[in-house]
Scaffold this active site. Structure first.
Site, PDB file in Angstrom:
ATOM      1  N   ASP A 150      -4.149 -13.383   2.961  1.00  0.00           N
ATOM      2  CA  ASP A 150      -5.728 -13.143   3.614  1.00  0.00           C
ATOM      3  C   ASP A 150      -6.440 -12.941   2.843  1.00  0.00           C
ATOM      4  O   ASP A 150      -7.565 -12.599   3.332  1.00  0.00           O
ATOM      5  CB  ASP A 150      -4.973 -11.847   4.040  1.00  0.00           C
ATOM      6  CG  ASP A 150      -4.986 -10.461   2.969  1.00  0.00           C
ATOM      7  OD1 ASP A 150      -4.331 -11.176   2.079  1.00  0.00           O
ATOM      8  OD2 ASP A 150      -4.107  -9.814   3.823  1.00  0.00           O
ATOM      9  N   ASP A 205      -2.168 -10.925  -2.698  1.00  0.00           N
ATOM     10  CA  ASP A 205      -2.724 -10.614  -1.168  1.00  0.00           C
ATOM     11  C   ASP A 205      -3.926 -10.134  -1.747  1.00  0.00           C
ATOM     12  O   ASP A 205      -4.553  -9.447  -2.618  1.00  0.00           O
ATOM     13  CB  ASP A 205      -2.368  -8.749  -0.550  1.00  0.00           C
ATOM     14  CG  ASP A 205      -1.875  -8.636   1.009  1.00  0.00           C
ATOM     15  OD1 ASP A 205      -1.668  -8.867   1.957  1.00  0.00           O
ATOM     16  OD2 ASP A 205      -3.050  -7.955   0.540  1.00  0.00           O
ATOM     17  N   HIS A 247       0.840  -1.443  -0.601  1.00  0.00           N
ATOM     18  CA  HIS A 247       0.238  -0.099  -0.127  1.00  0.00           C
ATOM     19  C   HIS A 247       0.875   1.231   0.828  1.00  0.00           C
ATOM     20  O   HIS A 247       0.800   2.292  -0.370  1.00  0.00           O
ATOM     21  CB  HIS A 247      -1.501   0.002   0.850  1.00  0.00           C
ATOM     22  CG  HIS A 247      -1.926  -1.190   0.981  1.00  0.00           C
ATOM     23  ND1 HIS A 247      -2.586  -1.431   0.086  1.00  0.00           N
ATOM     24  CD2 HIS A 247      -2.299  -2.412   2.227  1.00  0.00           C
ATOM     25  CE1 HIS A 247      -3.678  -2.601   0.615  1.00  0.00           C
ATOM     26  NE2 HIS A 247      -3.363  -2.793   1.865  1.00  0.00           N
TER      27      HIS A 247
HETATM   28  C1  FKS Z   1     -11.149  -2.800   6.763  1.00  0.00           C
HETATM   29  C2  FKS Z   1     -10.101  -2.367   7.330  1.00  0.00           C
HETATM   30  C3  FKS Z   1      -9.061  -2.720   6.759  1.00  0.00           C
HETATM   31  C4  FKS Z   1      -6.758  -2.150   6.435  1.00  0.00           C
HETATM   32  C5  FKS Z   1      -6.012  -3.776   6.257  1.00  0.00           C
HETATM   33  C6  FKS Z   1      -4.641  -3.163   5.240  1.00  0.00           C
HETATM   34  C7  FKS Z   1      -4.211  -4.594   5.121  1.00  0.00           C
HETATM   35  C8  FKS Z   1      -3.042  -4.864   5.036  1.00  0.00           C
HETATM   36  C9  FKS Z   1      -2.478  -5.681   3.508  1.00  0.00           C
HETATM   37  C10 FKS Z   1      -0.784  -5.704   3.815  1.00  0.00           C
HETATM   38  F1  FKS Z   1      -0.345  -6.717   3.022  1.00  0.00           F
HETATM   39  F2  FKS Z   1      -0.289  -4.415   3.459  1.00  0.00           F
HETATM   40  F3  FKS Z   1      -0.125  -5.452   4.679  1.00  0.00           F
HETATM   41  N1  FKS Z   1      -7.315  -2.166   6.963  1.00  0.00           N
HETATM   42  N2  FKS Z   1     -13.069  -2.540   7.328  1.00  0.00           N
HETATM   43  O1  FKS Z   1      -2.978  -7.167   4.160  1.00  0.00           O
HETATM   44  O2  FKS Z   1      -2.730  -5.394   2.435  1.00  0.00           O
HETATM   45 ZN    ZN Z   2      -3.762  -7.360   2.563  1.00  0.00          ZN
END
Ligand code: FKS
Ligand code: ZN
Length: 342
Positions: free
Chosen positions: A284, A195, A159
């Protein structure tokens, strides 16, 4: 396959994530990397080595110098401002507002953040640098002729854009590695982002370039973070037109659908005639992931690792997300073992 790993990831150990209107214990926690490391060791995937400390040269090939200086100084500046909690932005340069970077640390946080969940604390910058070192060292192994390497880094990176942090990311490890491979002689590098979330930072960094192909399978941005990036009509611009490919997928997407789309993405990697492949490896997509909505099972990770292996390219895996902590090691190493099995 060699795994590159730094204990310095432990320096990224904040107490807070803004989630559902509360400050919760972060999903992106040190235990995640420990679980993956344990699984690498218990399955005998291969040697685990520490990175060489590379300095900022490779980082600055991808990120703005002022942004890097902001990250390096953010925590001390926040503390000097007298705040008691961790550093979180609360005001952004939204539509029709000035895009100048303020002097105030709170203003700077808003200027450089693409999301507000990601707290900065003591050690965040040092850990982010160590993660970039891990990615660069692993890229060095691939560029020296290895079939593959695994960069077991955290905090994650996809990100983070040239001058943006957020979504648990500070420096874009995969983008830094891809650029490093380019600088070491690979004419065309493909990045495959598996991802669950769209890698808006990686897309943005290479959006106008034809030498780095970015392809991503992810939760539809109408329903999933990062919400404002990842639509199928984002195809690249200028010289990069046609070198960005997004595959947004719906709530409940299972492996039968997901693997068909992966085949399509891998066909594009082949048509591109990539010299090297960087995989942004987040797990994830797992059915039990607490913040995502796909339905992959643990055995599916092995299957798609084989599919990536069948592409027969020098491949660098860069660890990203995956928050079902008990299974994050199993799922991640299943991909790597499937790859080696292909
Ligand atoms: C949803 C809230 C989401 C942020 C999620 C971030 C995901 C991070 C990721 C990384 F690979 F960068 F770690 N909050 N309601 O998994 O993409
Ligand atoms: Zn992610």
């Amino acid at each position: 396959m060699i795994t590159v790993f730094s204990e310095d990831h432990h320096l990224r150990n904040v107490r807070t994530e803004l989630y559902g209107g509360e400050l919760v214990s972060p999903h992106e926690c040190p235990e995640r990397a420990q679980m993956v490391l344990d699984r690498v060791r218990s399955t005998g995937l291969g040697e685990v080595i520490a990175p060489t400390k590379a300095g900022l040269e490779a980082v600055l090939r991808v990120h703005d110098r002022q942004f890097v200086e902001f990250l390096a100084a953010a925590w001390p500046e926040w503390v000097a401002a007298g705040h008691r909690g961790e550093a979180i932005p609360d005001c952004w340069p939204a539509r029709r507002m000035s895009q100048r970077c303020p002097t105030s640390i709170t203003g700077k946080l808003g200027y450089y953040a693409m999301a507000g969940e990601t707290s900065i604390g003591a050690g965040t910058w040092e850990a982010a640098q160590a993660a970039a070192d891990v990615a660069v060292s692993a890229a060095g192994i691939v560029s020296a002729g290895a079939r593959s390497a695994f960069a077991l880094c955290r905090p994650p990176g996809h990100h983070a854009a040239r001058d943006l942090y957020g979504g648990y990311c500070f420096l874009n490890n995969a983008a830094i590695a891809a650029q490093y491979l380019r600088d070491r002689g690979a004419a065309r590098v493909a990045i495959l982002d598996v991802d669950f979330h769209h890698g808006n930072g990686t897309q943005d960094i290479f959006y106008e370039r034809a030498d780095v192909l970015y392809l991503s399978l992810h939760g539809d941005p109408r329903d999933a973070f990062p919400y404002f990036s990842g639509y199928a009509d984002e195809v690249g611009s200028g010289a990069g037109h046609g070198y960005n490919g997004n595959f947004p997928l719906p709530v409940g997407c299972d492996f039968a659908t997901w693997r068909t789309v992966l085949e399509e993405a891998l066909a594009r990697v082949q048509a591109f005639r990539a010299d090297a492949l960087v995989v942004s490896l987040g797990v994830d997509t797992f059915a039990q992931d607490p913040i995502s909505f796909f339905r992959l099972q643990s055995a599916d990770f092995t299957s798609y690792g084989r599919m990536i292996g069948a592409a027969a390219l020098p491949t660098l895996f860069v660890f990203e997300g995956g928050y079902a902590v008990a299974e994050v090691g199993i799922n991640t190493v299943n991909v790597l073992a499937g790859f080696e099995d292909a």
